[in-house]
Design an enzyme around this catalytic site. Structure first.
Site, mmCIF file in Angstrom:
data_model
loop_
_atom_site.group_PDB
_atom_site.id
_atom_site.type_symbol
_atom_site.label_atom_id
_atom_site.label_comp_id
_atom_site.label_asym_id
_atom_site.label_seq_id
_atom_site.Cartn_x
_atom_site.Cartn_y
_atom_site.Cartn_z
ATOM 1 N N ARG A 140 4.839 -10.307 -5.531
ATOM 2 C CA ARG A 140 5.464 -9.319 -4.639
ATOM 3 C C ARG A 140 6.989 -9.340 -4.748
ATOM 4 N NH1 ARG A 140 1.190 -8.151 -0.368
ATOM 5 N NH2 ARG A 140 2.670 -6.913 0.790
ATOM 6 N N TYR A 143 9.396 -6.376 -5.648
ATOM 7 C CA TYR A 143 9.621 -5.395 -4.569
ATOM 8 C C TYR A 143 10.494 -6.008 -3.469
ATOM 9 C CZ TYR A 143 8.408 -1.954 -0.925
ATOM 10 O OH TYR A 143 8.449 -0.999 0.058
ATOM 11 N N LYS A 147 14.426 -5.087 -2.833
ATOM 12 C CA LYS A 147 14.879 -4.455 -1.585
ATOM 13 C C LYS A 147 15.936 -5.316 -0.884
ATOM 14 C CE LYS A 147 12.225 -0.693 -1.230
ATOM 15 N NZ LYS A 147 12.730 0.664 -1.013
ATOM 16 N N ASN A 188 -7.336 3.138 1.267
ATOM 17 C CA ASN A 188 -8.577 2.517 0.785
ATOM 18 C C ASN A 188 -9.701 2.614 1.819
ATOM 19 O OD1 ASN A 188 -7.659 1.726 -1.690
ATOM 20 N ND2 ASN A 188 -7.945 -0.462 -1.373
ATOM 21 N N ARG A 209 -1.272 -6.231 10.612
ATOM 22 C CA ARG A 209 -0.261 -5.230 10.278
ATOM 23 C C ARG A 209 -0.110 -4.318 11.501
ATOM 24 N NH1 ARG A 209 -0.099 -8.307 6.657
ATOM 25 N NH2 ARG A 209 0.103 -7.925 4.411
ATOM 26 N N ARG A 272 0.833 -13.033 6.464
ATOM 27 C CA ARG A 272 -0.246 -13.279 7.430
ATOM 28 C C ARG A 272 -0.125 -12.432 8.686
ATOM 29 N NH1 ARG A 272 0.926 -19.311 7.766
ATOM 30 N NH2 ARG A 272 2.804 -18.374 6.928
ATOM 31 N N GLN A 273 1.100 -12.098 9.042
ATOM 32 C CA GLN A 273 1.276 -11.314 10.269
ATOM 33 C C GLN A 273 2.504 -10.428 10.140
ATOM 34 O OE1 GLN A 273 1.875 -14.122 13.444
ATOM 35 N NE2 GLN A 273 3.609 -15.083 12.460
HETATM 36 P P1 NAD Z 1 5.789 6.645 -2.517
HETATM 37 O O1 NAD Z 1 5.401 5.804 -3.676
HETATM 38 O O2 NAD Z 1 4.837 7.692 -2.059
HETATM 39 O O3 NAD Z 1 7.182 7.362 -2.789
HETATM 40 C C1 NAD Z 1 8.173 6.849 -3.627
HETATM 41 C C2 NAD Z 1 8.731 7.999 -4.449
HETATM 42 O O4 NAD Z 1 9.784 7.507 -5.285
HETATM 43 C C3 NAD Z 1 7.683 8.634 -5.380
HETATM 44 O O5 NAD Z 1 7.743 10.034 -5.273
HETATM 45 C C4 NAD Z 1 8.105 8.146 -6.763
HETATM 46 O O6 NAD Z 1 7.712 9.037 -7.790
HETATM 47 C C5 NAD Z 1 9.600 8.032 -6.603
HETATM 48 N N1 NAD Z 1 10.225 7.077 -7.533
HETATM 49 C C6 NAD Z 1 9.840 5.807 -7.812
HETATM 50 N N2 NAD Z 1 10.687 5.243 -8.685
HETATM 51 C C7 NAD Z 1 11.640 6.179 -8.959
HETATM 52 C C8 NAD Z 1 12.780 6.201 -9.786
HETATM 53 N N3 NAD Z 1 13.114 5.141 -10.550
HETATM 54 N N4 NAD Z 1 13.528 7.330 -9.824
HETATM 55 C C9 NAD Z 1 13.189 8.429 -9.102
HETATM 56 N N5 NAD Z 1 12.110 8.467 -8.287
HETATM 57 C C10 NAD Z 1 11.343 7.354 -8.222
HETATM 58 O O7 NAD Z 1 6.146 5.641 -1.346
HETATM 59 P P2 NAD Z 1 6.496 5.919 0.183
HETATM 60 O O8 NAD Z 1 5.456 5.257 0.983
HETATM 61 O O9 NAD Z 1 6.788 7.341 0.414
HETATM 62 O O10 NAD Z 1 7.828 5.069 0.329
HETATM 63 C C11 NAD Z 1 9.117 5.652 0.339
HETATM 64 C C12 NAD Z 1 10.160 4.575 0.554
HETATM 65 O O11 NAD Z 1 9.938 3.904 1.792
HETATM 66 C C13 NAD Z 1 10.172 3.503 -0.538
HETATM 67 O O12 NAD Z 1 11.499 3.144 -0.828
HETATM 68 C C14 NAD Z 1 9.445 2.351 0.123
HETATM 69 O O13 NAD Z 1 9.864 1.117 -0.421
HETATM 70 C C15 NAD Z 1 9.851 2.519 1.566
HETATM 71 N N6 NAD Z 1 8.848 1.916 2.462
HETATM 72 C C16 NAD Z 1 7.635 2.504 2.639
HETATM 73 C C17 NAD Z 1 6.686 1.896 3.470
HETATM 74 C C18 NAD Z 1 5.337 2.500 3.722
HETATM 75 O O14 NAD Z 1 4.549 1.923 4.464
HETATM 76 N N7 NAD Z 1 5.012 3.651 3.188
HETATM 77 C C19 NAD Z 1 7.001 0.682 4.092
HETATM 78 C C20 NAD Z 1 8.239 0.104 3.852
HETATM 79 C C21 NAD Z 1 9.167 0.735 3.051
HETATM 80 N N1 UDP Z 2 -6.028 -4.894 2.380
HETATM 81 C C1 UDP Z 2 -7.390 -5.066 2.504
HETATM 82 N N2 UDP Z 2 -8.218 -4.232 1.795
HETATM 83 C C2 UDP Z 2 -7.754 -3.240 0.991
HETATM 84 C C3 UDP Z 2 -6.350 -3.068 0.878
HETATM 85 C C4 UDP Z 2 -5.521 -3.920 1.581
HETATM 86 O O1 UDP Z 2 -7.852 -5.941 3.241
HETATM 87 O O2 UDP Z 2 -8.587 -2.531 0.386
HETATM 88 C C5 UDP Z 2 -5.128 -5.772 3.161
HETATM 89 C C6 UDP Z 2 -4.007 -6.431 2.354
HETATM 90 O O3 UDP Z 2 -4.449 -7.659 1.791
HETATM 91 C C7 UDP Z 2 -2.956 -6.635 3.430
HETATM 92 C C8 UDP Z 2 -3.161 -5.449 4.366
HETATM 93 O O4 UDP Z 2 -4.470 -4.962 4.111
HETATM 94 O O5 UDP Z 2 -3.185 -7.820 4.139
HETATM 95 C C9 UDP Z 2 -2.155 -4.323 4.158
HETATM 96 O O6 UDP Z 2 -2.146 -4.002 2.783
HETATM 97 P P1 UDP Z 2 -1.269 -2.830 2.182
HETATM 98 O O7 UDP Z 2 -1.373 -2.940 0.697
HETATM 99 O O8 UDP Z 2 -1.655 -1.545 2.806
HETATM 100 O O9 UDP Z 2 0.215 -3.127 2.675
HETATM 101 P P2 UDP Z 2 1.158 -4.422 2.662
HETATM 102 O O10 UDP Z 2 0.373 -5.647 2.288
HETATM 103 O O11 UDP Z 2 2.204 -4.108 1.662
HETATM 104 O O12 UDP Z 2 1.635 -4.504 4.047
#
Ligand code: NAD
Ligand code: UDP
Length: 311
Positions: A140, A143, A147, A188, A209, A272-273
């Protein structure tokens, strides 16, 4: 204003573009379509004031804009682990390029950071002053550490060059237009339930979560961008915390599915949390989530049902 949304064709980005257009802004959506898709923004293409640019933020770009929402980065573990070197380049080189642009054209820039900067947190719920517990070497890390560096870059451009910055730490967000194949728990479980397949709980499902509906998140992003005298970081998420096993049972109940729960190994470094402390967002942005989880999940279930029927 003219607003640049990087990652604008993604899940959160497409909802943000829609919202900004409704407010009357000109919106430039910039995306390399790695995880985003044209179908997410096809309904915006004819809107007055909307422009789409295919571009990768690891390369510099010059645009005249007033605001930059830097959302470009794959967000689901499957996608960000597919090409980890590219993921970290996107957060590091991409953020440097966007900060360089902000500096040059004097735009305000908001960085989409993440609850992953807290890693496997030892403080619960997570407050912004917690420094986190992150593995630098794990699957992980591309990522999480990417960030974290992006946050550092934001602060350094701010202190060194006076760039006008905002940092938000987004917690798990869900809703329509999540990618069908992104392997996240919400997509999923809903797809498995709708298809009558086994629901795959990783580990014992005791990990927790807290899920925030996308419209609430977008409201928080917009409020933060325009908040005076506040650079963050600020947590944005819904504090309503659930174990993954309870979440699986909720999805089965809401979909009326006959799916059964099956257990798979827990991925490495799975936190875990996780629960946001949103005291700061409440105080500084007068923001808190409005959409209760069942309501947001029903909208998301409807969305995935239509995706399945469209084949
Ligand atoms: P997403 O994957 O749907 O969107 C990301 C977008 O960025 C996509 O359209 C992808 O094509 C584009 N992208 C990726 N790499 C690129 C690059 N090098 N140049 C140009 N475009 C690029 O994800 P999301 O859920 O919409 O997340 C958006 C943002 O929010 C991300 O930065 C993510 O890290 C952050 N974020 C999301 C969540 C969540 O739960 N969805 C949680 C925490 C942070
Ligand atoms: N997870 C799961 N089954 C799935 C996908 C995810 O149990 O099919 C669990 C995963 O291990 C994590 C939580 O759900 O503990 C959230 O996963 P997700 O990938 O959505 O987000 P993140 O781990 O990045 O918070």
């Amino acid at each position: 204003m003219r607003v640049l949304v990087t990652g604008g064709a993604g899940f959160i980005g497409s909802h943000l573009c829609e919202r900004l257009l409704k407010e009357g802004h000109e919106v430039i959506c910039l995306d390399n379509f790695f995880t985003g898709s044209k179908s997410n923004i096809s309904h915006l293409l004819d809107s007055h004031g909307f422009e789409l640019i295919r571009h990768d933020i690891t390369q510099p770009v010059l645009l005249e804009v007033d605001r930059i929402y830097n959302l470009a980065c794959p967000a689901s573990p499957i996608h960000y682990q597919y090409n980890p070197v590219k993921t970290i380049k996107t957060s590091v080189m991409g953020t440097i390029n966007m900060l360089g642009l902000a500096k040059r054209v004097k735009a305000r820039i908001l960085q989409a950071s993440t609850s992953e900067v807290y890693g496997d947190p030892q403080i619960h719920p997570q407050t912004e002053d917690y420094w986190g517990n992150v593995n630098t070497l794990g699957i992980r890390s591309c990522y999480d550490e990417g960030k974290r560096v992006a946050e550092t870059l934001m602060m350094d451009y701010h202190r060194q060059n006076g760039v006008d910055i905002k940092i938000v730490r987004i917690f798990n967000t869900y809703g329509p237009r999540m990618a069908e194949n992104d392997g996240r728990v919400v997509s999923n479980f809903i797809l498995q339930a709708l298809r009558g397949e086994d629901i795959t709980v990783y580990g014992k499902g005791e990990q927790t979560r807290s899920f925030c509906f996308v419209s609430d998140l977008v409201e928080g992003l917009v409020r933060m961008m325009e908040a005076p005298d506040f650079i963050g970081p600020v947590n944005l998420g819904n504090p309503c915390e659930t174990s993954i096993l309870d979440f699986a049972e909720k999805i089965i109940a809401l979909t009326g599915s006959s799916s059964r729960i099956t257990y798979k190994p827990l991925p490495a470094d799975d936190p875990r949390q996780r629960q946001p402390d949103i005291t700061l967002a409440k105080k500084r942005l007068a923001w808190e989530p409005k959409v209760v989880v069942d309501e947001g999940l029903m909208k998301t279930i409807e969305y995935f049902s239509s995706v399945i029927s469209a084949g």
